[in-house]
Design an enzyme around this catalytic site. Structure first.
Site, PDB file in Angstrom:
ATOM      1  N   SER A 133      62.402  -1.101  51.237  1.00  0.00           N
ATOM      2  CA  SER A 133      62.800   0.297  51.037  1.00  0.00           C
ATOM      3  C   SER A 133      62.489   0.727  49.596  1.00  0.00           C
ATOM      4  O   SER A 133      61.321   0.798  49.221  1.00  0.00           O
ATOM      5  CB  SER A 133      64.280   0.475  51.386  1.00  0.00           C
ATOM      6  N   HIS A 168      60.435   2.822  56.221  1.00  0.00           N
ATOM      7  CA  HIS A 168      61.249   3.407  57.311  1.00  0.00           C
ATOM      8  C   HIS A 168      60.459   4.455  58.096  1.00  0.00           C
ATOM      9  O   HIS A 168      61.001   5.481  58.507  1.00  0.00           O
ATOM     10  CB  HIS A 168      62.518   4.062  56.747  1.00  0.00           C
TER      11      HIS A 168
END
Length: 244
Positions: A133, A168
């Site tokens: 991330s 994501h």
């Protein structure tokens, strides 16, 4: 963007998944990162800056890698139970693993503590850099981030990897639509979009392969063509032991 010559070395950038999910499920990508370190008992340091050094995040890391690696946590917020360590300890690691959270805050704090130069030196010396991330975003020149609340383009990365990154990709609402729009408009340069439970492995700034620990977890190279963005699928290798 930090004005650093791109360092040589290996970077594994995860779009999501890994050990950080709760409840914990052993991660094949994490296992692959340890294999890349090529050490019988690799020294792995976790950097949780992006989460404000959240204690639970560090504890998950230590529990996940216990018995497989010699673990440490670099806390730039001087959080218990780790306290503060000189960031030059990163030069002694086989793997440096960066957690998720705020990409913008991570970059600001790292620069104050001199981490960009230290990380570049570690990478050039053979340390595997990895992250999930925000820990994926940080290595790129630019990225898609929710550091400011709503998703926004950020052109302020370390630049260890050229172009932009988007984690994501299919796992969070609006990630794909926003990223395609920013590449199409030129707000972000061409780059890599990585879904949850997938990762890209880069070596000396070039893509080696895309990997996944679950099926149907795509990775794309997204590039601008005229006034639109083109998604080019990248072949993803399923790691041994992944469910079919």
């Amino acid at each position: 963007m930090q004005n650093l010559e791109r360092p040589r070395g290996t970077i594994v950038a995860l779009g999501g998944g890994g050990y950080s999910e709760a409840p914990y499920v052993p991660s094949l990508i994490d296992e692959h990162i340890l294999e890349l370190a090529d050490a019988a008992r690799p020294r792995v340091c976790f950097i949780p800056t992006a989460s404000g050094d959240a204690a639970i995040y560090g504890e998950r890391f230590e529990n996940a890698f216990a018995g497989r690696a010699e673990t440490s946590v670099l806390s730039l917020f001087c959080q218990d139970p780790w306290g503060y360590s000189d960031p030059h300890m990163l030069l002694e690691q086989d793997v440096i693993y960066v957690g998720g959270g705020s990409t913008a805050n991570l970059l600001a704090v790292w620069r104050l503590h001199g981490l960009p130069t230290i990380l570049a030196e570690a990478s050039a010396n053979g340390t595997v850099l990895a992250g999930i991330s925000a820990g994926m975003n940080c290595w790129f020149e630019a990225s898609s981030t929710d550091s400011f609340g709503p998703l926004a383009p950020l052109r302020d990365g370390l630049g260890f990897i050229g172009g932009s990154g988007c984690p994501h990709y299919l796992g969070e609402v609006d990630r794909r639509e926003k990223y395609i729009g920013w590449v199409a408009s030129g707000e972000l340069p061409d780059g890599y979009a990585v879904d949850e439970h997938a990762a890209i492995v880069m070596r000396d700034g070039e893509l080696v392969e895309a990997i996944a620990e679950q099926p149907n977890r795509p990775v794309f190279h997204v590039r601008r063509e005229g006034d639109r963005a083109i998604e080019e699928p990248i072949s993803v290798r399923m790691l041994p032991g992944a469910a079919s």
